[in-house]
Motif scaffolding. Structure first.
Motif, PDB file in Angstrom:
ATOM      1  N   ARG A  12      34.490 -37.965  70.303  1.00 31.52           N
ATOM      2  CA  ARG A  12      35.647 -38.409  69.515  1.00 31.52           C
ATOM      3  C   ARG A  12      35.920 -37.437  68.371  1.00 31.52           C
ATOM      4  O   ARG A  12      37.082 -37.127  68.061  1.00 31.52           O
ATOM      5  CB  ARG A  12      35.425 -39.821  68.987  1.00 31.52           C
ATOM      6  CG  ARG A  12      35.325 -40.875  70.078  1.00 31.52           C
ATOM      7  CD  ARG A  12      35.262 -42.279  69.505  1.00 31.52           C
ATOM      8  NE  ARG A  12      36.534 -42.644  68.881  1.00 31.52           N
ATOM      9  CZ  ARG A  12      36.719 -43.770  68.193  1.00 31.52           C
ATOM     10  NH1 ARG A  12      35.707 -44.615  68.033  1.00 31.52           N
ATOM     11  NH2 ARG A  12      37.890 -44.037  67.666  1.00 31.52           N
TER      12      ARG A  12
ATOM     13  N   TRP B  23      39.376 -43.642  71.946  1.00 28.16           N
ATOM     14  CA  TRP B  23      38.503 -44.215  72.975  1.00 28.16           C
ATOM     15  C   TRP B  23      39.242 -45.347  73.698  1.00 28.16           C
ATOM     16  O   TRP B  23      38.761 -46.452  73.866  1.00 28.16           O
ATOM     17  CB  TRP B  23      37.196 -44.700  72.375  1.00 28.16           C
ATOM     18  CG  TRP B  23      36.044 -44.629  73.339  1.00 28.16           C
ATOM     19  CD1 TRP B  23      35.382 -45.685  73.923  1.00 28.16           C
ATOM     20  CD2 TRP B  23      35.415 -43.453  73.842  1.00 28.16           C
ATOM     21  NE1 TRP B  23      34.391 -45.220  74.755  1.00 28.16           N
ATOM     22  CE2 TRP B  23      34.379 -43.840  74.720  1.00 28.16           C
ATOM     23  CE3 TRP B  23      35.623 -42.084  73.640  1.00 28.16           C
ATOM     24  CZ2 TRP B  23      33.565 -42.937  75.380  1.00 28.16           C
ATOM     25  CZ3 TRP B  23      34.817 -41.177  74.302  1.00 28.16           C
ATOM     26  CH2 TRP B  23      33.792 -41.614  75.156  1.00 28.16           C
ATOM     27  N   SER B  24      40.444 -44.996  74.180  1.00 28.47           N
ATOM     28  CA  SER B  24      41.342 -46.010  74.715  1.00 28.47           C
ATOM     29  C   SER B  24      42.103 -45.491  75.925  1.00 28.47           C
ATOM     30  O   SER B  24      42.404 -44.292  76.039  1.00 28.47           O
ATOM     31  CB  SER B  24      42.339 -46.429  73.628  1.00 28.47           C
ATOM     32  OG  SER B  24      43.357 -47.254  74.151  1.00 28.47           O
TER      33      SER B  24
ATOM     34  N   LYS C 130      29.303 -40.432  72.545  1.00 24.61           N
ATOM     35  CA  LYS C 130      30.610 -41.027  72.259  1.00 24.61           C
ATOM     36  C   LYS C 130      31.182 -40.501  70.948  1.00 24.61           C
ATOM     37  O   LYS C 130      32.340 -40.026  70.906  1.00 24.61           O
ATOM     38  CB  LYS C 130      30.485 -42.558  72.209  1.00 24.61           C
ATOM     39  CG  LYS C 130      31.797 -43.262  71.856  1.00 24.61           C
ATOM     40  CD  LYS C 130      31.619 -44.766  71.844  1.00 24.61           C
ATOM     41  CE  LYS C 130      32.889 -45.488  71.418  1.00 24.61           C
ATOM     42  NZ  LYS C 130      32.729 -46.965  71.407  1.00 24.61           N
ATOM     43  N   THR C 131      30.421 -40.568  69.883  1.00 25.59           N
ATOM     44  CA  THR C 131      30.929 -40.110  68.581  1.00 25.59           C
ATOM     45  C   THR C 131      31.210 -38.617  68.568  1.00 25.59           C
ATOM     46  O   THR C 131      32.284 -38.189  68.101  1.00 25.59           O
ATOM     47  CB  THR C 131      29.947 -40.487  67.458  1.00 25.59           C
ATOM     48  OG1 THR C 131      29.866 -41.919  67.373  1.00 25.59           O
ATOM     49  CG2 THR C 131      30.415 -39.933  66.116  1.00 25.59           C
TER      50      THR C 131
ATOM     51  N   ALA D 146      39.883 -50.473  75.346  1.00 22.42           N
ATOM     52  CA  ALA D 146      38.917 -49.401  75.121  1.00 22.42           C
ATOM     53  C   ALA D 146      38.219 -48.997  76.417  1.00 22.42           C
ATOM     54  O   ALA D 146      38.102 -49.787  77.359  1.00 22.42           O
ATOM     55  CB  ALA D 146      37.885 -49.845  74.087  1.00 22.42           C
ATOM     56  N   PHE D 147      37.747 -47.744  76.449  1.00 17.52           N
ATOM     57  CA  PHE D 147      36.924 -47.304  77.569  1.00 17.52           C
ATOM     58  C   PHE D 147      35.648 -48.139  77.624  1.00 17.52           C
ATOM     59  O   PHE D 147      35.149 -48.582  76.584  1.00 17.52           O
ATOM     60  CB  PHE D 147      36.528 -45.839  77.399  1.00 17.52           C
ATOM     61  CG  PHE D 147      37.665 -44.864  77.527  1.00 17.52           C
ATOM     62  CD1 PHE D 147      38.729 -45.103  78.376  1.00 17.52           C
ATOM     63  CD2 PHE D 147      37.664 -43.684  76.797  1.00 17.52           C
ATOM     64  CE1 PHE D 147      39.770 -44.205  78.502  1.00 17.52           C
ATOM     65  CE2 PHE D 147      38.704 -42.773  76.913  1.00 17.52           C
ATOM     66  CZ  PHE D 147      39.758 -43.035  77.763  1.00 17.52           C
TER      67      PHE D 147
ATOM     68  N   ASP E  66      31.724 -49.005  77.691  1.00 17.72           N
ATOM     69  CA  ASP E  66      30.631 -48.368  76.947  1.00 17.72           C
ATOM     70  C   ASP E  66      29.795 -47.434  77.811  1.00 17.72           C
ATOM     71  O   ASP E  66      29.193 -46.490  77.309  1.00 17.72           O
ATOM     72  CB  ASP E  66      29.720 -49.441  76.329  1.00 17.72           C
ATOM     73  CG  ASP E  66      30.409 -50.187  75.194  1.00 17.72           C
ATOM     74  OD1 ASP E  66      31.329 -49.605  74.594  1.00 17.72           O
ATOM     75  OD2 ASP E  66      30.031 -51.343  74.937  1.00 17.72           O
TER      76      ASP E  66
ATOM     77  N   VAL F  85      40.729 -39.817  73.874  1.00 21.00           N
ATOM     78  CA  VAL F  85      39.331 -39.678  73.474  1.00 21.00           C
ATOM     79  C   VAL F  85      39.151 -40.052  72.009  1.00 21.00           C
ATOM     80  O   VAL F  85      38.178 -40.719  71.642  1.00 21.00           O
ATOM     81  CB  VAL F  85      38.835 -38.236  73.736  1.00 21.00           C
ATOM     82  CG1 VAL F  85      37.363 -38.095  73.334  1.00 21.00           C
ATOM     83  CG2 VAL F  85      39.001 -37.876  75.205  1.00 21.00           C
TER      84      VAL F  85
END
Length: 229
Positions: free
Chosen positions: A112, A177-178, A108-109, A97-98, A100, A174
């Protein structure tokens, strides 16, 4: 969270993973149901592939399966792992994962979710590409009745379907998140760097469209990204 002055309730982490997985599953459904027809249309309009025009080297024959694995394996693994893990990424997947702190946590949300929406919209872009040329969805080589395609997305770049595949990996990165889809993007870029010259050489050597394709290459210099590549 407030967006444009409006209070928006964002989904839970499980909800985001579920949406990303379902968006991915929907694209697989799209590929299965909508990319079967072009082969029939291709053979009907463009004729059968000319065997002697099909590249025979071992490297060329490895290109297509590697492309398929790079494009489809990571999203398939993500989708399966999340769906069978109560809509959560398993611990081994979180290792890729990216960090934090790559963006503020509050973004973030939304990022995504935006990537999910963008990934979903790629189906409509691909529909437009297919509507202009079913013949491009074929093996490397020439067909009995070749046809020049220069309109729509093909007026912008010479290989728009490949552009969509690369863009999709960015959206997947995205969405999940990886870093993994970015690695796939690198592999696909390398594969396309091998495939595109082979495909274009085959078109230029065609007795029917060879000269027109050479002129098309001059008018549309970009292969994948306007003004860049």
């Amino acid at each position: 969270m407030y967006i444009a002055g409006l209070h928006c309730t964002l989904p839970s982490p499980q909800g985001v993973e579920g949406l990303a997985a379902l968006t991915t599953a929907d694209f697989f459904r799209y590929l299965f149901w909508n990319l079967r027809a072009p082969k029939v249309t291709t053979e009907g309009e463009g004729g059968l592939s000319i065997p002697e025009s099909t590249s025979r080297s071992i490297l060329d024959k490895l290109v297509f399966p590697i492309q398929g694995l790079a494009a489809l394996l990571p999203p398939a693994v993500y989708c399966t792992a999340v769906l069978f893990n109560n809509f959560q990424q398993p611990a081994w997947m979180l290792k890729f994962a990216f960090p934090d702190d790559i963006v503020q946590q509050k973004w973030k949300t939304p990022l995504r979710l935006a990537a999910c929406a963008a990934g979903f919209s790629l189906k409509f872009v691909l529909d437009r590409i297919i509507s202009h040329s079913d013949e491009r969805f074929r093996m490397i080589g020439r067909r009995e009745k070749p046809k020049m395609i220069q309109t729509g997305p093909y007026a912008v770049v010479r290989h728009p379907a490949y552009s969509v595949m690369l863009l999709q990996q960015v959206f997947y990165s995205v969405m999940y998140w990886s870093y993994v889809p970015l690695a796939s993007l690198g592999v696909l870029a390398g594969i396309f760097a091998i495939k595109m010259p082979i495909e274009e050489k085959a078109a230029q050597e065609d007795d029917v469209i060879g000269n027109d394709y050479t002129e098309y290459m001059k008018r549309t210099p970009a292969r994948l990204i306007p003004h860049i590549w």
